[in-house]
Scaffold this motif. Structure first.
Motif, mmCIF file in Angstrom:
data_model
loop_
_atom_site.group_PDB
_atom_site.id
_atom_site.type_symbol
_atom_site.label_atom_id
_atom_site.label_comp_id
_atom_site.label_asym_id
_atom_site.label_seq_id
_atom_site.Cartn_x
_atom_site.Cartn_y
_atom_site.Cartn_z
ATOM 1 N N GLU A 179 0.823 -1.209 0.000
ATOM 2 C CA GLU A 179 0.000 0.000 0.000
ATOM 3 C C GLU A 179 0.857 1.260 0.000
ATOM 4 O OE1 GLU A 179 -2.509 -0.421 3.377
ATOM 5 O OE2 GLU A 179 -4.023 -1.587 2.290
ATOM 6 N N ARG A 180 1.894 1.286 0.836
ATOM 7 C CA ARG A 180 2.751 2.467 0.899
ATOM 8 C C ARG A 180 3.491 2.695 -0.414
ATOM 9 N NH1 ARG A 180 6.030 2.961 6.493
ATOM 10 N NH2 ARG A 180 6.478 4.986 5.522
ATOM 11 N N SER A 181 3.840 1.588 -1.091
ATOM 12 C CA SER A 181 4.468 1.737 -2.398
ATOM 13 C C SER A 181 3.514 2.401 -3.384
ATOM 14 C CB SER A 181 4.893 0.361 -2.924
ATOM 15 O OG SER A 181 5.411 0.456 -4.233
ATOM 16 N N VAL A 182 2.246 2.005 -3.355
ATOM 17 C CA VAL A 182 1.242 2.626 -4.232
ATOM 18 C C VAL A 182 1.077 4.102 -3.893
ATOM 19 C CG1 VAL A 182 -1.216 2.677 -4.822
ATOM 20 C CG2 VAL A 182 -0.023 0.482 -4.665
ATOM 21 N N PHE A 183 0.910 4.400 -2.617
ATOM 22 C CA PHE A 183 0.660 5.783 -2.207
ATOM 23 C C PHE A 183 1.887 6.668 -2.416
ATOM 24 C CE2 PHE A 183 -2.444 3.782 1.032
ATOM 25 C CZ PHE A 183 -3.418 3.654 0.049
ATOM 26 N N ALA A 184 3.086 6.107 -2.264
ATOM 27 C CA ALA A 184 4.306 6.886 -2.473
ATOM 28 C C ALA A 184 4.446 7.316 -3.926
ATOM 29 C CB ALA A 184 5.535 6.073 -2.056
ATOM 30 N N ARG A 185 3.834 6.559 -4.835
ATOM 31 C CA ARG A 185 3.848 6.936 -6.251
ATOM 32 C C ARG A 185 2.634 7.778 -6.634
ATOM 33 N NH1 ARG A 185 3.266 1.978 -8.527
ATOM 34 N NH2 ARG A 185 3.601 0.788 -6.617
ATOM 35 N N GLY A 186 2.014 8.395 -5.624
ATOM 36 C CA GLY A 186 0.900 9.300 -5.886
ATOM 37 C C GLY A 186 -0.437 8.623 -6.060
ATOM 38 N N GLY A 187 -0.537 7.364 -5.703
ATOM 39 C CA GLY A 187 -1.752 6.607 -5.927
ATOM 40 C C GLY A 187 -2.833 6.889 -4.902
ATOM 41 N N SER A 188 -4.048 6.544 -5.273
ATOM 42 C CA SER A 188 -5.224 6.668 -4.425
ATOM 43 C C SER A 188 -5.647 5.280 -3.941
ATOM 44 C CB SER A 188 -6.367 7.289 -5.218
ATOM 45 O OG SER A 188 -6.730 6.447 -6.309
ATOM 46 N N TYR A 189 -6.697 5.236 -3.140
ATOM 47 C CA TYR A 189 -7.223 3.927 -2.734
ATOM 48 C C TYR A 189 -7.714 3.153 -3.950
ATOM 49 C CZ TYR A 189 -9.732 0.259 -0.320
ATOM 50 O OH TYR A 189 -10.151 -0.972 0.121
ATOM 51 N N GLU A 190 -8.250 3.845 -4.940
ATOM 52 C CA GLU A 190 -8.673 3.193 -6.171
ATOM 53 C C GLU A 190 -7.472 2.563 -6.884
ATOM 54 O OE1 GLU A 190 -11.318 1.991 -9.270
ATOM 55 O OE2 GLU A 190 -11.624 2.655 -7.209
ATOM 56 N N ASP A 191 -6.342 3.260 -6.905
ATOM 57 C CA ASP A 191 -5.129 2.689 -7.501
ATOM 58 C C ASP A 191 -4.667 1.462 -6.724
ATOM 59 O OD1 ASP A 191 -4.729 4.586 -9.622
ATOM 60 O OD2 ASP A 191 -4.090 6.025 -8.100
ATOM 61 N N ARG A 192 -4.773 1.554 -5.407
ATOM 62 C CA ARG A 192 -4.400 0.414 -4.567
ATOM 63 C C ARG A 192 -5.267 -0.785 -4.901
ATOM 64 N NH1 ARG A 192 -6.880 -3.338 -1.143
ATOM 65 N NH2 ARG A 192 -5.597 -3.809 0.664
ATOM 66 N N ALA A 193 -6.574 -0.580 -5.042
ATOM 67 C CA ALA A 193 -7.485 -1.668 -5.355
ATOM 68 C C ALA A 193 -7.173 -2.265 -6.725
ATOM 69 C CB ALA A 193 -8.934 -1.185 -5.301
ATOM 70 N N ARG A 194 -6.877 -1.418 -7.696
ATOM 71 C CA ARG A 194 -6.542 -1.909 -9.037
ATOM 72 C C ARG A 194 -5.235 -2.706 -9.025
ATOM 73 N NH1 ARG A 194 -6.567 3.007 -13.119
ATOM 74 N NH2 ARG A 194 -6.189 1.288 -14.602
ATOM 75 N N ALA A 195 -4.248 -2.193 -8.296
ATOM 76 C CA ALA A 195 -2.958 -2.888 -8.216
ATOM 77 C C ALA A 195 -3.119 -4.269 -7.575
ATOM 78 C CB ALA A 195 -1.951 -2.052 -7.434
ATOM 79 N N PHE A 196 -3.852 -4.347 -6.462
ATOM 80 C CA PHE A 196 -4.041 -5.624 -5.772
ATOM 81 C C PHE A 196 -4.851 -6.595 -6.629
ATOM 82 C CE2 PHE A 196 -3.024 -5.308 -1.029
ATOM 83 C CZ PHE A 196 -2.031 -4.358 -1.235
#
Length: 431
Positions: free
Chosen positions: A287-304
């Motif tokens: 999650e922190r990797s996603v958010f560190a690259r400017g991601g949102s919770y939606e990006d986190r959900a897509r990545a997972f």
């Protein structure tokens, strides 16, 4: 490593060195970190703010390590490809009051960790290793890698029933190692001895996580040296393969995923700890990797949702003396390539789509693979695979290398299989 898998004796030599240098989860993590640093990865602290820069990074927490490589141009929703493994192995661990003994023998009070084959620890030359916690809040690794302790078996003259009834060991009474002569309290002082070994002042150690290990070195075995005998293959074999695979994938061009190595502690006793697979460590790092690259919770959900995990752990090769304990149509053999583990009751996380993922990786790598299921009348073990899938909602596949003597102080694998597994992991991590 991508075109065709071929037995590489140098890879197996390196595995044997890694096993010998990693007598505890803490040593294993330190050795993985050293290899990652040489490959250009850098350690990040969980207490610091993380940036979204590309490159290799890793986090260490106790006996666990999570490492990942962010390729140039990776978006916040870029999926991960994870190799999961564990750093711990069944063994004997030192109790909070370590000095004990009786009848003129100095002994060390130990507790049973995980599910070891208890008889395999008898009459072996044992060393002592682990982590010392100091007054100033720091820690120090210690490794007494020489004959220091021994768990002596009772002579057959004093237990004739062992021939007819088998060996019966009481975990409390029969597994306490000896390490000298004298009064247990006055002459014991195990921690004082370890302070001297580590070059520390007396009284500097205030806590410890210590365990015994066989000091016999890993070795090739057999007429043609086609086998390897050594300690802690379950599951440092997979940790080593995952480390080699991650550094190889990080050097690849055109990655469309983020390769990850997740090496957890405490798999052998249920994974429920802050460094175990059932804890929050992996999910927090991703999650922190996603958010560190400017991601949102939606990006986190897509990545997972697009993430895949190979849970790599050792499995059972067919035993020539106990073939009836194995499924009659699934007989994994050593040096036959990695195994795909299947259990319809979700003791393993593999399903049909997961099989397709692993088959594709093996095909790209030119690696044969085998299937494993348990005999219907035998209980099936489990791994971090189902835990990872359930906790993070990540599609997970259980794989590994077939071995004999699992959970022994000294296990046995094929000399080819570690390299074949690594080839398959590289192809998987490259996406």
């Amino acid at each position: 490593m991508r075109t065709s898998a071929r037995f590489d004796r140098g890879h197996t030599d390196d595995l044997m060195s890694f096993l010998a240098a990693s007598p505890s989860p803490y040593h294993a993590v330190a050795n993985v970190a050293e290899r990652l640093e040489k490959a250009g990865f850098r350690q990040v602290a969980e207490t610091d703010a993380w940036d979204g820069t590309s490159g290799g990074k890793y986090v260490v927490r106790g006996g666990a390590l999570i490492a990942w490589f962010v390729p140039e141009g990776a978006e916040a929703h870029t999926p991960f490809r994870i190799v999961g493994a564990h750093t711990d192995s069944p063994n004997l661990r030192v109790k909070p009051l370590p000095d004990t003994g009786a009848h003129g023998w100095r002994q060390v009070a130990v507790e049973i960790y995980g599910g070891p084959l208890l008889n395999s620890w008898l009459d072996r030359d044992l060393g002592l290793a682990g982590r010392l916690s100091l007054k100033d809040g720091s820690t120090r690794l210690v490794d007494v890698d020489r004959p220091l302790l021994r768990v002596p078996q009772l002579a057959i003259h004093l237990d004739r029933s062992v021939s007819s009834d088998g060996l019966k060991l009481d975990k409390q009474r029969h597994l306490q190692p000896i390490w000298g002569l004298g009064d247990s309290v006055r002459d014991g002082d195990l921690i004082g001895f370890l302070e001297q070994e580590a070059g520390l002042a007396a009284g500097e150690v205030t806590g410890w996580d210590l365990m015994v290990h066989s000091v016999e070195a890993p070795a090739y075995l057999g007429r043609d040296r086609e086998l390897v005998a050594g300690p802690r293959m379950d599951n440092l074999l997979s940790v080593h393969a995952g480390t080699v695979a991650l550094t190889a994938a990080a050097a690849s061009e055109g990655l469309d995923c983020i390769p990850v190595l997740a090496a957890f502690d405490h798999e052998e006793n249920g994974s429920q700890s802050d460094t175990g697979a059932d804890g929050p460590l992996l999910g927090g790092v991703l999650e922190r990797s996603v958010f560190a690259r400017g991601g949102s919770y939606e990006d986190r959900a897509r990545a997972f949702a697009g993430t895949l995990c190979l849970s790599s752990d050792t499995g059972h090769a067919v035993h020539p003396n106990y073939a009836e304990r194995h499924d009659p149509t699934h007989h994994p053999r050593v040096n036959g390539g990695p195994i795909l583990k299947v259990n319809v009751n979700n003791r393993y996380a593999t399903d049909g789509s997961g099989r397709a993922v692993f088959a594709a990786a093996c095909e790209r790598a030119g690696v044969p693979f085998q299937s494993f299921v348990s005999h219907n009348s035998m209980p099936c073990g489990t791994t971090i695979g189902p835990i990872t899938a359930a906790r993070h909602g990540i599609r997970t596949v259980d794989i590994g290398v077939a071995i004999l003597s699992m959970h022994s102080a000294r296990e046995l694998c094929g000399a080819d299989d570690p390299y074949l597994l690594t080839n398959a992991l590289v192809a998987f991590l490259e996406g």
